[in-house]
Write an enzyme that holds these catalytic residues in place. Structure first.
Site, PDB file in Angstrom:
ATOM      1  N   ASP A  56      -4.431 -19.812 -28.418  1.00 10.13           N
ATOM      2  CA  ASP A  56      -4.888 -20.719 -29.475  1.00 10.13           C
ATOM      3  C   ASP A  56      -3.696 -21.167 -30.334  1.00 10.13           C
ATOM      4  OD1 ASP A  56      -4.546 -18.351 -30.837  1.00 10.13           O
ATOM      5  OD2 ASP A  56      -6.527 -18.337 -31.787  1.00 10.13           O
ATOM      6  N   SER A  57      -2.503 -20.653 -30.023  1.00  9.64           N
ATOM      7  CA  SER A  57      -1.270 -21.197 -30.609  1.00  9.64           C
ATOM      8  C   SER A  57      -1.138 -22.674 -30.275  1.00  9.64           C
ATOM      9  CB  SER A  57      -0.046 -20.422 -30.094  1.00  9.64           C
ATOM     10  OG  SER A  57      -0.062 -20.345 -28.684  1.00  9.64           O
ATOM     11  N   ASP A 106      -7.506 -17.910 -24.613  1.00 12.38           N
ATOM     12  CA  ASP A 106      -7.859 -17.351 -25.924  1.00 12.38           C
ATOM     13  C   ASP A 106      -9.249 -17.798 -26.360  1.00 12.38           C
ATOM     14  OD1 ASP A 106      -6.172 -15.574 -27.155  1.00 12.38           O
ATOM     15  OD2 ASP A 106      -4.862 -17.117 -27.992  1.00 12.38           O
ATOM     16  N   LYS A 117      -8.990 -13.675 -23.956  1.00 11.88           N
ATOM     17  CA  LYS A 117      -8.343 -12.796 -24.930  1.00 11.88           C
ATOM     18  C   LYS A 117      -9.000 -13.014 -26.288  1.00 11.88           C
ATOM     19  CE  LYS A 117      -4.007 -13.580 -26.638  1.00 11.88           C
ATOM     20  NZ  LYS A 117      -4.322 -13.788 -28.079  1.00 11.88           N
ATOM     21  N   GLU A 130      -8.988 -11.440 -30.570  1.00  5.80           N
ATOM     22  CA  GLU A 130      -8.237 -10.664 -31.560  1.00  5.80           C
ATOM     23  C   GLU A 130      -9.129  -9.637 -32.252  1.00  5.80           C
ATOM     24  OE1 GLU A 130      -6.252 -13.317 -34.290  1.00  5.80           O
ATOM     25  OE2 GLU A 130      -5.321 -14.458 -32.664  1.00  5.80           O
ATOM     26  N   GLU A 190       1.009  -7.466 -31.268  1.00  5.18           N
ATOM     27  CA  GLU A 190       1.888  -8.450 -31.935  1.00  5.18           C
ATOM     28  C   GLU A 190       2.402  -7.908 -33.272  1.00  5.18           C
ATOM     29  OE1 GLU A 190       0.341 -12.424 -32.059  1.00  5.18           O
ATOM     30  OE2 GLU A 190       1.964 -13.138 -33.351  1.00  5.18           O
TER      31      GLU A 190
HETATM   32  O1  KIV Z   1      -2.127 -17.786 -29.213  1.00  2.00           O
HETATM   33  C1  KIV Z   1      -1.189 -17.269 -28.605  1.00  2.00           C
HETATM   34  O2  KIV Z   1      -0.326 -17.944 -28.049  1.00  2.00           O
HETATM   35  C2  KIV Z   1      -1.112 -15.823 -28.585  1.00  2.00           C
HETATM   36  C3  KIV Z   1       0.147 -15.184 -28.090  1.00  2.00           C
HETATM   37  C4  KIV Z   1       1.302 -15.542 -28.914  1.00  2.00           C
HETATM   38  C5  KIV Z   1       0.009 -13.735 -27.885  1.00  2.00           C
HETATM   39  O3  KIV Z   1      -2.036 -15.175 -28.957  1.00  2.00           O
END
Ligand code: KIV
Length: 267
Positions: free
Chosen positions: A46-47, A85, A115, A117, A184
């Site tokens: 989600d970056s 994510d 993924k 959090e 992280e």
């Molecule tokens: O959103 C993302 O890119 C991430 C990674 C940096 C682990 O969660």
């Protein structure tokens, strides 16, 4: 000849001691390039909201955006395991919605795992998603979706009791059935201890060299996005200068009518 990586391959790497290389990716051509680069896990993070869409943080990223980018990456059919994510508010409200959204990333996006959090607080959600056979990667420590609780992107687990809480989070994520966990922004000693205690692989970002693998944001390693420059990022290229110089040269040649020349014209 390389072949498609699965969660079993990623888990075997912890046992064999081979480090896991993960990188983020958000589009088809980049995924095609990455496919030749011995990467084990591609993460549609989600970056994307920060490095691609220009948001200030990841909180505004939607399911639709995640599905769009995951689908683009999936079209490259890369050998790496494809993890997507779950964005903010796609899994926190209730288990049913979390399962639906995890399923959408697989069904509509083509992800092979998701993924999310959190630690002890999301263990039930991880278990519910794993129960419908969607593999889950956990993410503990500096969790960007918790930016407002953390008061910024700050290293977590520096104090002893905070370190104990992160170990409890890691164990909860593992017990809930996650196949791996991203760790992280935490002291390397703590990451080493958690990695030694877990049977699932740990993938570090700003967590030192002793995790079972590493993940970085592709825009950061290529030097495309210099909005944030955390200490843990190593730049392997200066793509920003490369792109700027190519575009400037193109502009100069258009204005001076050097381009298009004979070679790039039809008769
Ligand atoms: O959103 C993302 O890119 C991430 C990674 C940096 C682990 O969660």
């Amino acid at each position: 000849m390389s072949r498609k990586k699965t969660i079993l391959d990623i888990q075997k790497m912890k046992k064999s001691g081979e480090k896991i290389c993960a990188i983020t990716c958000y589009d088809y051509p980049t995924a095609q390039i990455i496919n030749g680069c011995e990467v084990d896990v591609i993460l549609v993070g989600d970056s994307v909201g920060v490095v691609f869409s220009g948001y200030d943080n990841t909180l505004r990223v939607t399911m639709e955006e995640m599905i769009y980018h995951t689908r683009a990456v999936a079209r490259a059919k890369a050998d790496a395991l494809l993890v997507a994510d779950m964005p903010f508010l796609s899994y926190q409200l209730d288990v049913r919605e979390a399962r639906l959204n995890a399923g959408r990333l697989v069904k509509d996006g083509g992800a092979e795992a998701v993924k999310l959090e959190g630690g002890e607080n999301v263990a039930d959600i991880i278990r519910a998603i794993v129960d419908m056979d969607v593999p889950v990667m956990g993410h503990i420590g500096l969790t960007p979706q918790s930016i407002h609780r953390m008061g910024g992107y700050k290293v977590q687990g520096k104090k002893e009791e905070q370190g104990e809480k992160l170990l409890a989070d890691a164990l909860a994520v593992q017990s809930a059935g996650a196949f791996a966990v991203v760790m992280e922004g935490m002291p390397l000693k703590l990451a080493r201890q958690i990695t030694a205690e877990l049977s699932i692989p740990t993938i570090g970002i700003g967590a030192g060299p002793d995790c079972d693998g590493q993940v970085l944001v592709i825009h950061d390693i290529l030097g495309i996005c210099d909005k944030y420059s955390p200490k843990f990022v190593k730049r392997y290229a200066d793509a920003k200068s490369l792109i700027a110089s190519a575009v400037t040269q193109y502009s100069h040649e258009v204005k001076s009518v050097e381009f298009p020349d004979e070679e790039h014209s039809f008769h």
